[in-house]
Design an enzyme around this catalytic site. Structure first.
Site, PDB file in Angstrom:
ATOM      1  N   SER A 171     -22.814  20.354  -1.031  1.00 61.00           N
ATOM      2  CA  SER A 171     -23.928  19.944  -0.175  1.00 61.00           C
ATOM      3  C   SER A 171     -23.502  19.696   1.264  1.00 61.00           C
ATOM      4  O   SER A 171     -22.985  20.577   1.923  1.00 61.00           O
ATOM      5  CB  SER A 171     -24.603  18.715  -0.788  1.00 61.00           C
ATOM      6  OG  SER A 171     -25.792  18.440  -0.106  1.00 61.00           O
ATOM      7  N   HIS A 172     -23.636  18.459   1.719  1.00 63.51           N
ATOM      8  CA  HIS A 172     -23.395  18.115   3.126  1.00 63.51           C
ATOM      9  C   HIS A 172     -21.951  17.677   3.358  1.00 63.51           C
ATOM     10  O   HIS A 172     -21.594  17.314   4.467  1.00 63.51           O
ATOM     11  CB  HIS A 172     -24.329  16.981   3.504  1.00 63.51           C
ATOM     12  CG  HIS A 172     -24.287  15.877   2.494  1.00 63.51           C
ATOM     13  ND1 HIS A 172     -24.904  15.992   1.274  1.00 63.51           N
ATOM     14  CD2 HIS A 172     -23.664  14.687   2.492  1.00 63.51           C
ATOM     15  CE1 HIS A 172     -24.665  14.914   0.563  1.00 63.51           C
ATOM     16  NE2 HIS A 172     -23.913  14.095   1.266  1.00 63.51           N
ATOM     17  N   ASP A 214     -28.713  21.156   5.880  1.00 66.68           N
ATOM     18  CA  ASP A 214     -27.330  20.799   5.524  1.00 66.68           C
ATOM     19  C   ASP A 214     -26.542  21.978   4.947  1.00 66.68           C
ATOM     20  O   ASP A 214     -27.004  23.117   4.966  1.00 66.68           O
ATOM     21  CB  ASP A 214     -27.326  19.630   4.534  1.00 66.68           C
ATOM     22  CG  ASP A 214     -27.792  20.047   3.151  1.00 66.68           C
ATOM     23  OD1 ASP A 214     -28.628  20.961   3.072  1.00 66.68           O
ATOM     24  OD2 ASP A 214     -27.306  19.471   2.154  1.00 66.68           O
ATOM     25  N   ASP A 254     -25.869  23.271   2.018  1.00 65.59           N
ATOM     26  CA  ASP A 254     -26.448  24.190   1.043  1.00 65.59           C
ATOM     27  C   ASP A 254     -27.952  24.389   1.226  1.00 65.59           C
ATOM     28  O   ASP A 254     -28.603  24.998   0.378  1.00 65.59           O
ATOM     29  CB  ASP A 254     -26.151  23.704  -0.377  1.00 65.59           C
ATOM     30  CG  ASP A 254     -26.752  22.343  -0.655  1.00 65.59           C
ATOM     31  OD1 ASP A 254     -26.871  21.538   0.293  1.00 65.59           O
ATOM     32  OD2 ASP A 254     -27.105  22.067  -1.818  1.00 65.59           O
ATOM     33  N   ASP A 288     -30.620  22.312   1.304  1.00 67.45           N
ATOM     34  CA  ASP A 288     -31.709  21.575   0.659  1.00 67.45           C
ATOM     35  C   ASP A 288     -32.188  20.361   1.459  1.00 67.45           C
ATOM     36  O   ASP A 288     -33.252  19.829   1.197  1.00 67.45           O
ATOM     37  CB  ASP A 288     -31.351  21.192  -0.792  1.00 67.45           C
ATOM     38  CG  ASP A 288     -30.087  20.363  -0.899  1.00 67.45           C
ATOM     39  OD1 ASP A 288     -29.441  20.114   0.139  1.00 67.45           O
ATOM     40  OD2 ASP A 288     -29.743  19.974  -2.037  1.00 67.45           O
ATOM     41  N   ARG A 289     -31.408  19.933   2.441  1.00 65.64           N
ATOM     42  CA  ARG A 289     -31.855  18.784   3.242  1.00 65.64           C
ATOM     43  C   ARG A 289     -32.504  19.230   4.545  1.00 65.64           C
ATOM     44  O   ARG A 289     -32.281  20.353   5.001  1.00 65.64           O
ATOM     45  CB  ARG A 289     -30.667  17.890   3.585  1.00 65.64           C
ATOM     46  CG  ARG A 289     -30.055  17.244   2.382  1.00 65.64           C
ATOM     47  CD  ARG A 289     -28.993  16.255   2.799  1.00 65.64           C
ATOM     48  NE  ARG A 289     -28.533  15.523   1.614  1.00 65.64           N
ATOM     49  CZ  ARG A 289     -27.807  14.434   1.644  1.00 65.64           C
ATOM     50  NH1 ARG A 289     -27.423  13.939   2.807  1.00 65.64           N
ATOM     51  NH2 ARG A 289     -27.449  13.824   0.530  1.00 65.64           N
ATOM     52  N   LYS A 307     -34.830  20.127  -3.707  1.00 62.22           N
ATOM     53  CA  LYS A 307     -35.382  19.848  -2.389  1.00 62.22           C
ATOM     54  C   LYS A 307     -35.123  21.074  -1.526  1.00 62.22           C
ATOM     55  O   LYS A 307     -34.263  21.896  -1.837  1.00 62.22           O
ATOM     56  CB  LYS A 307     -34.799  18.587  -1.802  1.00 62.22           C
ATOM     57  CG  LYS A 307     -33.296  18.533  -1.752  1.00 62.22           C
ATOM     58  CD  LYS A 307     -32.855  17.119  -1.389  1.00 62.22           C
ATOM     59  CE  LYS A 307     -31.358  17.002  -1.399  1.00 62.22           C
ATOM     60  NZ  LYS A 307     -30.870  16.079  -2.418  1.00 62.22           N
TER      61      LYS A 307
HETATM   62  C1  G1P Z   1     -27.116  11.153  -1.932  1.00 63.44           C
HETATM   63  C2  G1P Z   1     -28.511  10.719  -1.529  1.00 63.44           C
HETATM   64  C3  G1P Z   1     -29.493  11.082  -2.617  1.00 63.44           C
HETATM   65  C4  G1P Z   1     -29.403  12.572  -2.899  1.00 63.44           C
HETATM   66  C5  G1P Z   1     -27.968  12.963  -3.197  1.00 63.44           C
HETATM   67  C6  G1P Z   1     -27.822  14.462  -3.313  1.00 63.44           C
HETATM   68  O1  G1P Z   1     -26.734  10.514  -3.106  1.00 63.44           O
HETATM   69  O2  G1P Z   1     -28.576   9.348  -1.244  1.00 63.44           O
HETATM   70  O3  G1P Z   1     -30.776  10.710  -2.227  1.00 63.44           O
HETATM   71  O4  G1P Z   1     -30.216  12.919  -3.966  1.00 63.44           O
HETATM   72  O5  G1P Z   1     -27.104  12.538  -2.146  1.00 63.44           O
HETATM   73  O6  G1P Z   1     -28.174  15.122  -2.136  1.00 63.44           O
HETATM   74  P1  G1P Z   1     -25.844   9.168  -3.115  1.00 63.44           P
HETATM   75  O7  G1P Z   1     -24.594   9.485  -2.322  1.00 63.44           O
HETATM   76  O8  G1P Z   1     -26.657   8.126  -2.403  1.00 63.44           O
HETATM   77  O9  G1P Z   1     -25.619   8.883  -4.555  1.00 63.44           O
HETATM   78 ZN    ZN Z   2     -27.515  19.586   0.129  1.00 62.28          ZN
END
Ligand code: G1P
Ligand code: ZN
Length: 547
Positions: free
Chosen positions: A117-118, A281, A283, A285-286, A380
């Protein structure tokens, strides 16, 4: 087809978190590490009696370091495990929402998505892998628990001897007896977006001089945004910045927030700023939404999209309901109430929305962590949110800021912020959580200045569809006026512990709604520290990231 069974010692640390298995690249590179997890996934899903013979799998990732290498290994293992075909994005690319779209459109037996992801990428960065089920969404906990159990017990994995395929060539190739179809990673997704939004109206808006900037942060959305925003919607070349996906995201942190998307933020708060700015981000999705000199919190974005949903063709008939994660502000609840539709409060993590969407209970979902989406896929979706906003702007012809001010005047403002304390020693983070937990029972009725505590609990959720219960989802302190403080430990960090403090104050008076969230929340911020002992315990004066 020459299938080899390779003996290996199982791993004990392959527990998938909120978004799959996520580890440092170096961990994934350890001998048999990736293979062990992939075999655990295949064993778990192939045990399912409903699997079609010669099942098809979807495969792709966000293009980060290790992506191509991992894809070749997974293809050889898929062939050895009896899959008939794999759909793989060209260059090994599929954004997370595009992978969800492909799984659903071609009804594949789920898919494997390679992403962290990010989180930063590159040889010293992170890598990740997750399995999405045939509905296109992240595997539910019972599946990930089974995968974890299997990963600890594996003694061997299966793989075929075969050459690498050419990931850049569109068309069908073979790995052993299995077909591999390399597909255009953008086409199916772009077609889905055109079916949901009024591209003609958005084209018209842009042709009329409306200016926008989309920051792909050198991550996966570059090719998607260029195709959709520049080619199909006619925005000027250069509207998409940092649009070339790089294995290390250019050394950046591909997280669309006010800290990491600094180039976009400087543009949107600078002289001659465009009308609209957005970022996505690693991948895809954000999303982050900005107006000229104006930040839209993800919680408000969900509420605005819900309140204006009928303006977009794909949602013209209205929405069935809304779901938001517990720490997300209650702004969407107020819209749901006005629309007369249900609003569900779920634990953090997109997977909790899947059951609600599959059952037709909700159309829109959102998280405060820059995640917004709908039942068009089961993830998302960053670009989807951007296009929804553009459709709303094309119809309302107001600035982003005016749309928010109108919204607050009608519904009130849930002033909101999240404070992240990253990479804390685990013992320190646990100590802070335990202090709040210990105080919880004594808090109701206690007054802190103007705020009186109404309730304090550790959030737990019973899924209304399958009855499953998730406990320990975050400590929440709710005040008499609806304001809230939530303490929660992140489930996605890979270094030490990350403590998140979520702050929300409700403001009904339009005269006091404008203004800086940190100032409006100062009282609650002090109360959060008072109850948790955060500063003293962490030795830190301020959060790492404020959004
Ligand atoms: C974080 C975000 C959460 C999201 C997840 C995946 O998780 O807070 O809302 O679904 O990344 O993108 P966390 O690090 O808080 O467990
Ligand atoms: Zn992501």
């Amino acid at each position: 087809m020459n299938i080899r069974t390779v003996a290996a010692t199982p791993f004990t640390d392959q527990k998938p978190g909120t978004s799959g298995l996520r580890k440092k690249v170096a961990v994934f590179r350890a001998a048999h590490y990736l293979e062990n997890f992939v075999q655990a996934v295949f064993d778990t899903i192939l045990e399912n009696a409903d699997i079609p013979a010669d099942a098809t799998l979807t495969l792709g990732g966000d293009g980060r370091y290790l992506n191509r290498e991992a894809i070749q290994v997974i293809l050889r293992m898929a062939a050895a495990n009896g899959f008939g075909k794999v759909l793989v994005g060209q260059g090994g690319i599929l954004s997370t929402p595009a992978a969800s779209c492909v799984i659903r459109k071609y009804r594949t037996f789920g898919g494997l998505i390679l992403s962290a992801s990010h989180n930063p990428g590159g040889p010293d960065g992170d890598f990740g892998i997750k399995y999405n089920t045939p509905n296109g969404g992240p595997a539910p906990e019972k599946v990930t628990d089974a995968i974890f159990a299997r990963s600890k017990a594996l003694a061997s994995y299966r793989i075929v001897d075969a050459d690498d395929i050419d990931l850049d060539r569109i068309g069908t190739q073979a790995v052993g007896d299995m077909a591999v179809e390399v597909i255009d990673p953008v086409a199916d997704y772009a077609e889905l977006m055109e079916s949901l939004f009024d591209f003609a109206a958005i084209r018209d808006l842009i042709a009329g001089g409306f200016r926008l900037c989309f920051d792909a942060m050198h991550a996966v959305t570059g090719p998607y945004a260029k195709e959709i925003i520049e080619r199909r919607l006619g925005a000027l070349a250069g509207t998409v910045i940092n649009g070339m996906p790089l294995e290390d995201f250019g050394g950046g942190h591909p997280d669309p927030n006010l800290t990491y998307a600094d180039q976009l933020v400087a543009t949107m708060y600078g002289k001659d700023a465009p009308d609209f700015g957005a970022a996505s981000d690693g991948d895809g999705d954000r999303n982050m939404i900005l107006g000229r000199g104006f930040f839209v919190t993800p919680s408000d974005s969900l509420a605005v999209i819900a309140a204006n949903a009928r303006l977009a063709p794909g949602y013209a008939k209205g929405i069935a309901g809304i779901a938001r994660s517990m720490p997300t502000s209650a702004a969407a609840d107020r819209v749901a109430q006005k629309l007369g539709v249900p609003c569900y409060e779920t634990p953090t993590g997109w997977k909790f929305f899947g059951n609600l969407m599959d059952a037709g209970k909700v159309t829109l979902c959102g998280e405060e962590s820059f995640g917004t989406g709908s039942s068009h896929v089961r993830e998302k979706d960053g670009l989807w949110a951007v296009l929804f906003w553009l459709d709303i702007l094309a119809k309302r012809r107001q600035s982003v800021e005016q749309i928010l001010e109108d919204h607050w005047a009608i519904f009130g403002r849930n002033v909101y912020s999240r404070h992240d304390h990253e990479a804390l020693p685990t013992a320190v983070a646990n100590g802070i959580i335990e202090q709040v937990r210990a105080a919880c029972a004594t808090l109701p009725g206690r007054a802190f200045g103007n705020y009186t505590v109404k309730a304090c609990d550790d959030f737990s959720y019973t899924d209304p569809v399958d009855g499953s219960v998730s406990t320990g989802q975050g400590l929440r302190i709710i005040f008499e006026d609806g304001s809230r403080i939530v303490f929660r430990l992140s489930g996605t960090g890979t270094e030490g512990a990350t403590l998140r403090v979520y702050l929300e104050a409700f403001e009904a008076d339009p005269a006091r709604q404008r203004g800086d969230a940190q100032l409006l929340l100062a009282g609650l911020i002090a109360i959060a520290d008072d109850i948790s002992g955060l500063k003293a315990r962490s030795g830190r004066e301020r959060p790492t990231v404020i959004t």
